[in-house]
Motif scaffolding. Sequence first.
Motif, mmCIF file in Angstrom:
data_model
loop_
_atom_site.group_PDB
_atom_site.id
_atom_site.type_symbol
_atom_site.label_atom_id
_atom_site.label_comp_id
_atom_site.label_asym_id
_atom_site.label_seq_id
_atom_site.Cartn_x
_atom_site.Cartn_y
_atom_site.Cartn_z
ATOM 1 N N LEU A 83 0.839 -1.202 0.000
ATOM 2 C CA LEU A 83 0.000 0.000 0.000
ATOM 3 C C LEU A 83 0.878 1.258 0.000
ATOM 4 N N GLU A 84 2.044 1.170 0.634
ATOM 5 C CA GLU A 84 2.970 2.318 0.623
ATOM 6 C C GLU A 84 3.585 2.499 -0.769
ATOM 7 N N VAL A 85 3.899 1.377 -1.417
ATOM 8 C CA VAL A 85 4.446 1.469 -2.781
ATOM 9 C C VAL A 85 3.402 2.086 -3.718
ATOM 10 N N ILE A 86 2.144 1.657 -3.552
ATOM 11 C CA ILE A 86 1.067 2.217 -4.385
ATOM 12 C C ILE A 86 0.981 3.733 -4.165
ATOM 13 N N GLU A 87 1.030 4.124 -2.900
ATOM 14 C CA GLU A 87 0.921 5.555 -2.587
ATOM 15 C C GLU A 87 2.038 6.340 -3.289
ATOM 16 N N LEU A 88 3.244 5.803 -3.255
ATOM 17 C CA LEU A 88 4.380 6.499 -3.879
ATOM 18 C C LEU A 88 4.247 6.518 -5.406
ATOM 19 N N ALA A 89 3.777 5.410 -5.973
ATOM 20 C CA ALA A 89 3.613 5.369 -7.432
ATOM 21 C C ALA A 89 2.541 6.371 -7.871
ATOM 22 N N LYS A 90 1.478 6.477 -7.084
ATOM 23 C CA LYS A 90 0.438 7.463 -7.415
ATOM 24 C C LYS A 90 0.991 8.882 -7.275
ATOM 25 N N ALA A 91 1.755 9.102 -6.186
ATOM 26 C CA ALA A 91 2.337 10.433 -5.975
ATOM 27 C C ALA A 91 3.320 10.769 -7.100
ATOM 28 N N ALA A 92 3.904 9.724 -7.704
ATOM 29 C CA ALA A 92 4.845 9.936 -8.824
ATOM 30 C C ALA A 92 4.099 10.168 -10.138
ATOM 31 N N GLY A 93 2.768 10.191 -10.072
ATOM 32 C CA GLY A 93 1.971 10.517 -11.257
ATOM 33 C C GLY A 93 1.620 9.327 -12.131
ATOM 34 N N CYS A 94 1.816 8.107 -11.606
ATOM 35 C CA CYS A 94 1.507 6.920 -12.411
ATOM 36 C C CYS A 94 0.058 6.480 -12.202
ATOM 37 N N GLU A 95 -0.492 5.890 -13.236
ATOM 38 C CA GLU A 95 -1.749 5.161 -13.095
ATOM 39 C C GLU A 95 -1.374 3.818 -12.451
ATOM 40 N N ARG A 107 -11.341 -7.627 3.155
ATOM 41 C CA ARG A 107 -10.903 -6.940 4.387
ATOM 42 C C ARG A 107 -11.187 -5.441 4.242
ATOM 43 N N PRO A 108 -12.150 -4.910 5.002
ATOM 44 C CA PRO A 108 -12.550 -3.502 4.809
ATOM 45 C C PRO A 108 -11.392 -2.500 4.879
ATOM 46 N N PRO A 109 -10.390 -2.657 5.790
ATOM 47 C CA PRO A 109 -9.322 -1.634 5.803
ATOM 48 C C PRO A 109 -8.541 -1.591 4.489
ATOM 49 N N VAL A 110 -8.352 -2.741 3.849
ATOM 50 C CA VAL A 110 -7.630 -2.761 2.563
ATOM 51 C C VAL A 110 -8.458 -2.018 1.512
ATOM 52 N N LEU A 111 -9.754 -2.308 1.479
ATOM 53 C CA LEU A 111 -10.633 -1.639 0.505
ATOM 54 C C LEU A 111 -10.610 -0.130 0.689
ATOM 55 N N ASP A 112 -10.736 0.295 1.950
ATOM 56 C CA ASP A 112 -10.774 1.742 2.209
ATOM 57 C C ASP A 112 -9.497 2.400 1.715
ATOM 58 N N ARG A 113 -8.384 1.744 1.964
ATOM 59 C CA ARG A 113 -7.084 2.311 1.577
ATOM 60 C C ARG A 113 -6.948 2.367 0.047
ATOM 61 N N LEU A 114 -7.407 1.311 -0.656
ATOM 62 C CA LEU A 114 -7.312 1.322 -2.128
ATOM 63 C C LEU A 114 -8.103 2.501 -2.697
ATOM 64 N N LEU A 115 -9.251 2.777 -2.070
ATOM 65 C CA LEU A 115 -10.049 3.913 -2.546
ATOM 66 C C LEU A 115 -9.389 5.241 -2.218
ATOM 67 N N GLU A 116 -8.888 5.339 -0.979
ATOM 68 C CA GLU A 116 -8.196 6.579 -0.572
ATOM 69 C C GLU A 116 -7.015 6.891 -1.478
ATOM 70 N N LEU A 117 -6.296 5.844 -1.853
ATOM 71 C CA LEU A 117 -5.081 6.033 -2.651
ATOM 72 C C LEU A 117 -5.392 6.349 -4.107
ATOM 73 N N GLY A 118 -6.652 6.161 -4.501
ATOM 74 C CA GLY A 118 -7.031 6.466 -5.890
ATOM 75 C C GLY A 118 -6.513 5.441 -6.883
ATOM 76 N N VAL A 119 -6.443 4.186 -6.437
ATOM 77 C CA VAL A 119 -6.020 3.112 -7.358
ATOM 78 C C VAL A 119 -6.950 3.123 -8.585
ATOM 79 N N ASP A 120 -6.368 2.957 -9.763
ATOM 80 C CA ASP A 120 -7.156 3.112 -10.988
ATOM 81 C C ASP A 120 -7.862 1.839 -11.429
ATOM 82 N N GLY A 121 -7.249 0.687 -11.157
ATOM 83 C CA GLY A 121 -7.874 -0.567 -11.590
ATOM 84 C C GLY A 121 -7.527 -1.697 -10.646
ATOM 85 N N VAL A 122 -8.472 -2.610 -10.477
ATOM 86 C CA VAL A 122 -8.221 -3.818 -9.681
ATOM 87 C C VAL A 122 -8.646 -5.004 -10.544
ATOM 88 N N SER A 123 -7.673 -5.820 -10.928
ATOM 89 C CA SER A 123 -7.935 -6.998 -11.762
ATOM 90 C C SER A 123 -7.934 -8.228 -10.854
#
Length: 344
Positions: A83-95, A107-123
């Motif tokens: 989740l920290e790597v995702i945050e940094l990749a998003k901050a670096a301007g990546c999709e 697991r609700p905390p994982v879901l909440d974090r994926l939404l907060e971080l603005g993840v673009d896709g979940v396959s």
Amino acid sequence: MPRDATLLWALRSPCAFACPHCYFGTIEEHKQAPPAEVGVLSHLSRDDLPPTVLKEFARSLAGSVIERVVIAGGEPLDWPPTLEVIELAKAAGCEVVIATNGIALTRPPVLDRLLELGVDGVSVSLDSADAQTNDQLRPSRSGRFGYADVLAGIRALLKVRGERHTPRVGIYTVVVRERPQEITDMARLGEELGVDYYVPQPISLTPDHQLFEKLTHRPADVAAVAERLERLYGEPSRLALPDPSYARRFVAAISTQDSGRVGGCFGGARLFFVQPDGQVWDCPSDRRIAATAPERRRTIRDADARNLFAERPACTDCSLFSRDCVNMWPLMDIPLLLKPGDVR
Ligand SMILES: C[S@@+](CC[C@H](N)C(=O)[O-])C[C@H]1O[C@@H](n2cnc3c(N)ncnc32)[C@H](O)[C@@H]1O
């Protein structure tokens, strides 16, 4: 430099599933004989890079040619530093797109974090619309997780997303020779669940794999697969699919016995692959990895993405085609998959 490249980043090796056909092999075989060859993946995480190194590299994606990062593994979402790597990749301007077995989505905390971080896709991977068949193809290591949990995870993600457009949610299905019907059955299930995109992929095994004979398509299987793909692309649906040319590539890939040339291939130009120990390859295909010249072997350890991917050919005429290759095109079609859309 144009920002137009996709990085498939296998971040971590472990996974709670023990799919016998997995690109990462099985723990049982590797416990007996750990793989020694360059580029061979394993769920044993002996050489996985530590979070500090992964995060440093993710920071350096800012200003690099990497436009999109597909985070896979192993299972990325069972490991909190992802989740920290995702945050940094998003901050670096990546999709950012996550490839997951789907269990962490319950697991609700994982879901909440994926939404907060603005993840673009979940396959999410699911290999059969039939629960029992899926759990045979994709057994969990403990026997505790399976089809019902994956469906619960997809439903939970769609529910927390609500009316928002992101993340887009998709299903990836590995199609094996005995089950061409999954191509359309899974599309139907995906529509019922309300997912946004769907990618059926042909199984890719080396001829020496113990399941090669059982699972790999033979010439006699091609017609049934082609018919299902035609139906998939021909029938009206809400689901986004890879470009229609992918259906032709799918059929061509299972029709030939592993040889051929890909003109203007994007591997090493607009697609790169990083494995959990940090090794960087022009393309995830096993043949291309095996053919990499020693001087072209690189790692993300202590590397800066701005330099690592700076020198790249426009594209390469690759003569190392294998069935593995066809699974790369949907990575290039991610913009199509993530596009908000109505009925095709
Ligand atoms: C290796 S998994 C890693 C991400 C995550 N753990 C998951 O289950 O999706 C990524 C994708 O590769 C697919 N895959 C694994 N082995 C494969 C093979 N031999 N041929 C084709 N696809 C394969 C999986 O089904 C999954 O959709």
